[in-house]
Write a protein that holds these residues in place. Sequence first.
Motif, PDB file in Angstrom:
ATOM      1  N   SER A  34     -41.638  -3.116  22.749  1.00  0.00           N
ATOM      2  CA  SER A  34     -41.866  -2.066  21.759  1.00  0.00           C
ATOM      3  C   SER A  34     -41.517  -2.571  20.356  1.00  0.00           C
ATOM      4  CB  SER A  34     -41.066  -0.808  22.096  1.00  0.00           C
ATOM      5  OG  SER A  34     -39.690  -1.028  21.934  1.00  0.00           O
ATOM      6  N   VAL A  35     -40.471  -3.401  20.248  1.00  0.00           N
ATOM      7  CA  VAL A  35     -40.122  -3.991  18.959  1.00  0.00           C
ATOM      8  C   VAL A  35     -41.227  -4.951  18.521  1.00  0.00           C
ATOM      9  CG1 VAL A  35     -38.475  -5.450  17.718  1.00  0.00           C
ATOM     10  CG2 VAL A  35     -37.651  -3.805  19.388  1.00  0.00           C
ATOM     11  N   GLU A  36     -41.695  -5.785  19.447  1.00  0.00           N
ATOM     12  CA  GLU A  36     -42.729  -6.758  19.118  1.00  0.00           C
ATOM     13  C   GLU A  36     -44.019  -6.081  18.685  1.00  0.00           C
ATOM     14  OE1 GLU A  36     -42.794  -9.083  22.677  1.00  0.00           O
ATOM     15  OE2 GLU A  36     -41.210 -10.422  21.970  1.00  0.00           O
ATOM     16  N   LEU A  37     -44.387  -4.994  19.341  1.00  0.00           N
ATOM     17  CA  LEU A  37     -45.599  -4.269  18.953  1.00  0.00           C
ATOM     18  C   LEU A  37     -45.459  -3.672  17.556  1.00  0.00           C
ATOM     19  CD1 LEU A  37     -46.558  -2.475  22.286  1.00  0.00           C
ATOM     20  CD2 LEU A  37     -47.783  -4.333  21.145  1.00  0.00           C
ATOM     21  N   ALA A  38     -44.293  -3.135  17.255  1.00  0.00           N
ATOM     22  CA  ALA A  38     -44.059  -2.572  15.927  1.00  0.00           C
ATOM     23  C   ALA A  38     -44.090  -3.675  14.872  1.00  0.00           C
ATOM     24  CB  ALA A  38     -42.728  -1.835  15.890  1.00  0.00           C
ATOM     25  N   LEU A  39     -43.554  -4.844  15.201  1.00  0.00           N
ATOM     26  CA  LEU A  39     -43.578  -5.964  14.257  1.00  0.00           C
ATOM     27  C   LEU A  39     -45.005  -6.434  14.006  1.00  0.00           C
ATOM     28  CD1 LEU A  39     -40.501  -8.023  15.508  1.00  0.00           C
ATOM     29  CD2 LEU A  39     -40.704  -6.829  13.327  1.00  0.00           C
ATOM     30  N   GLU A  40     -45.788  -6.514  15.068  1.00  0.00           N
ATOM     31  CA  GLU A  40     -47.183  -6.948  14.918  1.00  0.00           C
ATOM     32  C   GLU A  40     -47.995  -5.942  14.110  1.00  0.00           C
ATOM     33  OE1 GLU A  40     -48.758  -7.759  18.777  1.00  0.00           O
ATOM     34  OE2 GLU A  40     -47.337  -9.385  19.145  1.00  0.00           O
ATOM     35  N   ALA A  41     -47.670  -4.668  14.269  1.00  0.00           N
ATOM     36  CA  ALA A  41     -48.376  -3.632  13.518  1.00  0.00           C
ATOM     37  C   ALA A  41     -47.900  -3.581  12.066  1.00  0.00           C
ATOM     38  CB  ALA A  41     -48.171  -2.272  14.185  1.00  0.00           C
ATOM     39  N   GLY A  42     -46.780  -4.217  11.784  1.00  0.00           N
ATOM     40  CA  GLY A  42     -46.251  -4.216  10.425  1.00  0.00           C
ATOM     41  C   GLY A  42     -45.479  -2.959  10.079  1.00  0.00           C
ATOM     42  N   ASP A  43     -45.097  -2.198  11.086  1.00  0.00           N
ATOM     43  CA  ASP A  43     -44.368  -0.943  10.881  1.00  0.00           C
ATOM     44  C   ASP A  43     -42.864  -1.236  10.886  1.00  0.00           C
ATOM     45  OD1 ASP A  43     -43.468   1.609  10.710  1.00  0.00           O
ATOM     46  OD2 ASP A  43     -44.493   2.344  12.506  1.00  0.00           O
ATOM     47  N   LYS A  44     -42.299  -1.417   9.700  1.00  0.00           N
ATOM     48  CA  LYS A  44     -40.892  -1.813   9.601  1.00  0.00           C
ATOM     49  C   LYS A  44     -39.954  -0.720  10.088  1.00  0.00           C
ATOM     50  CE  LYS A  44     -37.441  -3.872   6.692  1.00  0.00           C
ATOM     51  NZ  LYS A  44     -37.088  -4.490   5.448  1.00  0.00           N
ATOM     52  N   ALA A  45     -40.269   0.536   9.798  1.00  0.00           N
ATOM     53  CA  ALA A  45     -39.387   1.636  10.215  1.00  0.00           C
ATOM     54  C   ALA A  45     -39.324   1.733  11.737  1.00  0.00           C
ATOM     55  CB  ALA A  45     -39.879   2.946   9.614  1.00  0.00           C
ATOM     56  N   ALA A  46     -40.472   1.663  12.381  1.00  0.00           N
ATOM     57  CA  ALA A  46     -40.503   1.738  13.846  1.00  0.00           C
ATOM     58  C   ALA A  46     -39.821   0.523  14.465  1.00  0.00           C
ATOM     59  CB  ALA A  46     -41.940   1.848  14.344  1.00  0.00           C
ATOM     60  N   ALA A  47     -40.025  -0.647  13.871  1.00  0.00           N
ATOM     61  CA  ALA A  47     -39.405  -1.863  14.389  1.00  0.00           C
ATOM     62  C   ALA A  47     -37.883  -1.794  14.261  1.00  0.00           C
ATOM     63  CB  ALA A  47     -39.938  -3.086  13.646  1.00  0.00           C
ATOM     64  N   THR A  48     -37.394  -1.254  13.150  1.00  0.00           N
ATOM     65  CA  THR A  48     -35.947  -1.119  12.944  1.00  0.00           C
ATOM     66  C   THR A  48     -35.342  -0.174  13.980  1.00  0.00           C
ATOM     67  OG1 THR A  48     -36.270  -1.480  10.587  1.00  0.00           O
ATOM     68  CG2 THR A  48     -34.167  -0.540  11.254  1.00  0.00           C
ATOM     69  N   THR A  49     -36.025   0.951  14.204  1.00  0.00           N
ATOM     70  CA  THR A  49     -35.542   1.917  15.197  1.00  0.00           C
ATOM     71  C   THR A  49     -35.545   1.306  16.594  1.00  0.00           C
ATOM     72  OG1 THR A  49     -36.469   3.682  13.846  1.00  0.00           O
ATOM     73  CG2 THR A  49     -35.902   4.234  16.119  1.00  0.00           C
ATOM     74  N   ALA A  50     -36.633   0.615  16.932  1.00  0.00           N
ATOM     75  CA  ALA A  50     -36.735   0.004  18.259  1.00  0.00           C
ATOM     76  C   ALA A  50     -35.707  -1.103  18.435  1.00  0.00           C
ATOM     77  CB  ALA A  50     -38.150  -0.529  18.472  1.00  0.00           C
ATOM     78  N   LEU A  51     -35.462  -1.870  17.375  1.00  0.00           N
ATOM     79  CA  LEU A  51     -34.471  -2.943  17.452  1.00  0.00           C
ATOM     80  C   LEU A  51     -33.071  -2.381  17.651  1.00  0.00           C
ATOM     81  CD1 LEU A  51     -34.180  -6.037  17.262  1.00  0.00           C
ATOM     82  CD2 LEU A  51     -33.692  -5.738  14.845  1.00  0.00           C
ATOM     83  N   ALA A  52     -32.797  -1.250  17.031  1.00  0.00           N
ATOM     84  CA  ALA A  52     -31.496  -0.602  17.209  1.00  0.00           C
ATOM     85  C   ALA A  52     -31.312  -0.130  18.650  1.00  0.00           C
ATOM     86  CB  ALA A  52     -31.352   0.567  16.251  1.00  0.00           C
ATOM     87  N   ALA A  53     -32.418   0.176  19.326  1.00  0.00           N
ATOM     88  CA  ALA A  53     -32.345   0.594  20.729  1.00  0.00           C
ATOM     89  C   ALA A  53     -32.233  -0.604  21.663  1.00  0.00           C
ATOM     90  CB  ALA A  53     -33.563   1.430  21.092  1.00  0.00           C
ATOM     91  N   VAL A  54     -32.757  -1.746  21.242  1.00  0.00           N
ATOM     92  CA  VAL A  54     -32.744  -2.941  22.088  1.00  0.00           C
ATOM     93  C   VAL A  54     -31.357  -3.575  22.155  1.00  0.00           C
ATOM     94  CG1 VAL A  54     -33.542  -5.338  22.179  1.00  0.00           C
ATOM     95  CG2 VAL A  54     -35.174  -3.509  21.859  1.00  0.00           C
TER      96      VAL A  54
END
Length: 87
Positions: A34-54
Amino acid sequence: MANTPQAKKRIRRNGRRTVINKNRVSQIRTKIKSVELALEAGDKAAATTALAAVQPELARGVARGVFHKNTASRKFSRLTKRLAALS
């Protein structure tokens, strides 16, 4: 083949633990994806949230013995670097 009752019990126990550990690893991999998908999409907010969950999931995986601590650290570090590069 196991001959002693203790060895037979260990075989049964190992089978149950294998299922539990496979589920844990699968759950962690899903969160990493989920973090990787958010990073590929360029969505920094979603990636930050997902990384905090990982991060706590990886730490829990280390505590439960399904990941080596260096493996978890490496995975988290690489994801963090990719997130920082997204800025």
